[in-house]
Scaffold this active site. Structure first.
Site, PDB file in Angstrom:
ATOM      1  N   GLU A  83      25.294  87.894  -4.323  1.00 20.71           N
ATOM      2  CA  GLU A  83      26.027  88.108  -5.447  1.00 20.71           C
ATOM      3  C   GLU A  83      26.528  86.618  -6.015  1.00 20.71           C
ATOM      4  OE1 GLU A  83      28.882  91.008  -4.370  1.00 20.71           O
ATOM      5  OE2 GLU A  83      27.288  92.464  -4.865  1.00 20.71           O
ATOM      6  N   GLU A 114      19.537  92.875  17.677  1.00 23.82           N
ATOM      7  CA  GLU A 114      20.900  92.351  17.829  1.00 23.82           C
ATOM      8  C   GLU A 114      21.025  91.739  19.323  1.00 23.82           C
ATOM      9  OE1 GLU A 114      24.334  95.429  19.010  1.00 23.82           O
ATOM     10  OE2 GLU A 114      23.343  95.893  17.067  1.00 23.82           O
TER      11      GLU A 114
END
Length: 273
Positions: A83, A114
């Site tokens: 953004e 992960e």
């Protein structure tokens, strides 16, 4: 793990028999829990301030900001990074989001991604990471191996590190040079850290990127003068910003905006004529 600590994000919910609650009860109870999140973030503002000061200093030297995380945490970093260019008109490589498992993991879980302690450093090296950059590890638990391994390697290579975690005294907070600990407590659904913890991480990310961009001069007054003109709504918003600044009619302001490509450039060029 460097020392034992209590994972409050994994403790039992303060609520039970959720399946027996009405829809109204569920919604009100979730909302009551969510109300506590901004207060927890407020307690961490001194930590956030220290990290932002460092980010601004580094970016003024040409450095970049990187977020690394897995699952929800990784996705939130990607959202914030993605953004920044449309909102502040900055190059796409100024703020970068990296998720364990690569882009496939944005939409669906990648098994064991992960748990790899080496992969984050390899992912960062693709971007030619260097000592002017800042890397923020995001992990609600504060124990994610992907994130821990990445920050440890950054520390070894003289790269500034920060973190956003929701457990006090976690291994991640001990590794990060600039830890941010937002302790939101147990989740409404036990262990579902996409809820309060995820909200807390999003709030902190908003604060970090927005404050950084303001201090780098990407906002004037309270306006996004460098935003990308990617749709009619934003062209209209930019046009009205120009009208407020230089007192021309709508048509003239829009012509200036489209001619010069941004609110900043339109105003600057008009004033220098």
């Amino acid at each position: 793990m460097q020392e034992k600590f209590t994972k409050t994000t994994e403790q039992n919910s303060h609520y039970n028999n959720l399946e027996q609650m009405s829809v109204s009860e569920l919604l009100h109870n979730i909302n009551n829990e969510d109300k506590t999140v901004p207060l927890a973030v407020e307690q961490a503002i001194p930590q956030i301030e220290k990290l932002v000061d460092t980010i601004v200093e580094k970016m003024k030297l040409g450095g970049r900001l990187f977020y690394i995380g897995a699952g929800t945490s990784g996705r939130l970093g990607i959202v914030d990074a993605s953004e920044c260019p449309p909102t502040f008109g900055v190059p796409a490589n100024w703020v970068n989001g990296i998720i364990a498992g690569g882009d496939d993991a944005i939409r669906k879980a990648v098994e064991n991604a992960e748990d790899n302690t080496q992969q984050a450093w390899l992912d960062l090296q693709v971007h030619n990471i260097n000592a002017n950059d800042v890397v923020i590890g995001i992990a609600a638990s504060g124990t994610t191996p992907y994130v821990l391994g990445g920050l440890e390697k950054c520390n070894q290579n003289n790269i500034t590190t920060g973190c956003i975690t929701c457990n006090q005294g976690s291994p991640l907070a001990l590794v990060a040079q600039y830890p941010i600990e937002v302790v939101v407590g147990p989740e409404f659904v036990t262990g579902s850290s996409r809820m309060k913890a995820g909200t807390a991480q999003k709030l902190v990310l908003n604060m970090i990127s927005t404050t950084t961009m303001i201090k780098l001069g990407r906002v004037k007054g309270n306006k996004m003068i460098d935003m990308q003109l990617s749709n009619d709504k934003l062209v209209d918003r930019g046009t009205r910003m120009i009208i407020e600044e230089i007192a021309v009619d709508y048509q003239t302001a829009q012509q200036l905006l489209l001619q010069y490509g941004s609110v900043r450039n339109a105003i600057t060029n008009f004033k220098t004529k």
